[in-house]
Design a protein around this motif. Structure first.
Motif, PDB file in Angstrom:
ATOM      1  N   HIS A  99       0.844  -1.197   0.000  1.00  0.00           N
ATOM      2  CA  HIS A  99       0.000   0.000   0.000  1.00  0.00           C
ATOM      3  C   HIS A  99       0.884   1.254   0.000  1.00  0.00           C
ATOM      4  N   VAL A 115      -4.284  -0.005  -3.582  1.00  0.00           N
ATOM      5  CA  VAL A 115      -5.648  -0.197  -3.090  1.00  0.00           C
ATOM      6  C   VAL A 115      -6.109  -1.637  -3.339  1.00  0.00           C
ATOM      7  N   VAL A 118      -4.863  -3.849  -0.717  1.00  0.00           N
ATOM      8  CA  VAL A 118      -5.604  -3.810   0.542  1.00  0.00           C
ATOM      9  C   VAL A 118      -6.932  -4.560   0.419  1.00  0.00           C
ATOM     10  N   ILE A 119      -7.606  -4.429  -0.725  1.00  0.00           N
ATOM     11  CA  ILE A 119      -8.907  -5.115  -0.829  1.00  0.00           C
ATOM     12  C   ILE A 119      -8.736  -6.626  -0.970  1.00  0.00           C
TER      13      ILE A 119
END
Lengths: 281, 217
Positions: A99, A115, A118-119
């Motif tokens: 990230h 991103v 992170v997801i």
């Protein structure tokens, strides 16, 4: 100690080179030489390097050092037979490093890669449930205790195969060119790595090499137990080649499907851990 | 003393309240310390966005006062996270975790954008509601065992209800919702990487700590 780090990083990069070679051969392409990833790391070490004007410079550089630091720590955790909970923590914190890579440059491509990293947190939960399942059998999370347990009762690969399959999928989700490699997909250029070049990219190569070595070595230690080091390297190579076959014949999933599949694996593993909790004394 | 994260390296006593570090918790503490240092020392990036329908791009502008406030909240978040990593008392842990939730809201809510503020509002509601299971879990542990000291509970002989552990985990997930909001507005629209990362980092760290606590007690 430094010789362990150098060996682990170099062997990990060699495995990643082998990974590319196997994928290419399965897809009827010649593919790069197996030492290509080592050559990449060396090449980037001597290329011109600077920090982009838009970047948060300290964070931009800092995450490279943190990434090398956490995977070096992970290597020594595994070699010292310490708690695999620390390995789990480092695996999760690698997400923060990704990230950081993505956000620190200010580039939209890097940002989307970060991103996506992170997801894809769903890939960590099977690892946690794997650790919980192992705890039901060994009553300890110290790697040396897990190895001692296997010396008496046999490999956990045979005792708890669903846990081994879950960790196999966890390793698969961190390999490049695989079905879950959404953080580096081509529509994002190189994803979170896009704006890190020169020495910074060489640092990312070292991180990738260490990460590959540590995860595969941990897999062998957790599910097969104490084996001679040379045999461990052979088993790691065999596991990696099997993973490469999976990557070669599986298309990259969309981010939504990737998270869904990992979520399903998590649910199955939670069910397995629940059964273990119910039946174990 | 719990050994699930390795043998304890250091114990600090405040009366009957313990603060301890194992190889596991010291790893988490050091990472919180490093990223807090980065939040203090780093200047935020200038986020580039692509204008749709052409080759144009533009850099987002942010005010210094906004960045100062977000840096303050990021530091507060880092300090609360460090406290949660070493706490040997479940009530103290829940206090630090709730502070992490509040600081996370602050980091996001200072951004002067309608989309980001909407996301922060939703995030805030979840974090506030999550304090109920969080403190409820701690209260259940105290009510059923008579103690909140992790070291005492780890010693065995206590039947900590599964629902108390579930409440603690649920509360922490609610307070550290940042990773679940990664695909939403604030992460895309809010510049200030060193501060946004503190949201994700603190959420992950408190989750990792509650995993250790729930397995230990």
């Amino acid at each position: 100690m430094i010789e362990y780090l150098v060996f682990a990083a170099a062997f990990g990069l060699l495995l990643l080179g082998l990974h590319r070679k196997v994928i290419a051969r399965v897809q009827m392409r010649p593919g790069p030489p197996v030492w290509q990833e080592i050559l990449h790391a060396l090449k980037f070490s001597f290329k011109s390097t600077w920090v982009p004007k838009t970047a948060s410079s300290l964070l931009y550089v800092g995450v490279v050092l943190i990434g090398i630091g956490i995977w070096s720590a992970a290597l020594f955790v595994v070699l010292a037979g310490e708690s695999i909970l620390i390995l789990f923590a480092i695996y999760m914190l690698h997400k923060i490093v990704e990230h950081g890579f993505g956000l620190s440059s200010g580039s939209p491509y890097g940002k989307f890669g970060g991103v996506r990293s992170v997801i894809s947190a769903a890939s960590e939960i099977p690892l946690f449930v794997t650790i919980a399942a192992i705890y039901f059998f060994t009553d300890s999370l110290l790697l040396r205790d897990i190895i001692a347990y296997q010396a008496i009762h046999g490999p956990l690969l045979l005792i708890a195969p669903p846990a081994a399959i879950a960790m196999y999928i966890v390793i698969l989700s961190k390999l490049p060119y695989g079905p879950f490699s959404i953080v580096e997909s081509k529509e994002l250029v190189s994803g979170y790595k896009t704006e890190h070049f020169g020495v910074w990219r060489a640092g990312i190569s070292v991180i990738d090499g260490l990460k590959t070595f540590v995860l595969l070595f941990a897999f062998v230690a957790i599910f097969i137990g104490a084996v001679p080091f040379s045999l461990a390297l052979v088993i790691m190579t065999v596991v990696l080649v099997s993973l490469s076959f999976v990557c070669a014949v599986t298309p990259m999933l969309s981010p939504f499907d990737s998270v869904t599949v990992q979520g399903i694996v998590t649910l199955l593993m939670v069910g397995y851990a629940g059964v273990l909790w119910w039946v174990m004394p | 003393m719990p050994d699930i994260g390795g043998d304890p390296l250091f114990v600090l006593e405040f009366g009957d309240i313990l603060h301890y570090y194992t190889p596991y918790t010291i790893t988490l503490f050091l990472l919180a310390l490093i990223f807090t240092g980065l939040a203090i020392a780093s200047r935020p990036e200038r986020q580039i966005d692509i204008a749709f329908g052409g080759d144009a791009y533009y850099a987002k502008e942010t005010t210094i006062s906004e960045m100062r406030f977000r840096r303050f909240m990021a530091i507060a978040c880092g300090l609360a996270t460090m406290g949660a990593m070493g706490s040997g008392d479940i009530f103290n842990f829940t206090l630090f975790v709730s502070l992490v939730g509040i600081a996370n809201i602050g980091i996001v809510a200072a951004v002067k954008s309608r989309h980001v503020l909407n996301a922060a509002y939703e995030y805030g509601i979840v974090a506030m509601v999550a304090t109920l299971p969080l403190f409820g879990g701690a209260a259940l542990v105290a009510a059923t065992t008579g103690t909140l000291a992790i070291s005492v509970l780890a010693g065995g002989g206590f039947a900590v209800p599964l629902v108390a552990k579930a409440f603690l985990a649920l509360g922490v997930i609610g307070e550290g919702m940042a990773p679940f909001y990664a695909a939403k507005a604030e992460m895309f629209r809010a510049p200030g990487a060193p501060y946004v990362i503190m949201c994700s980092l603190s959420s992950l760290l408190i989750f990792l700590r509650v995993v250790e606590i729930v397995i230990t007690i």
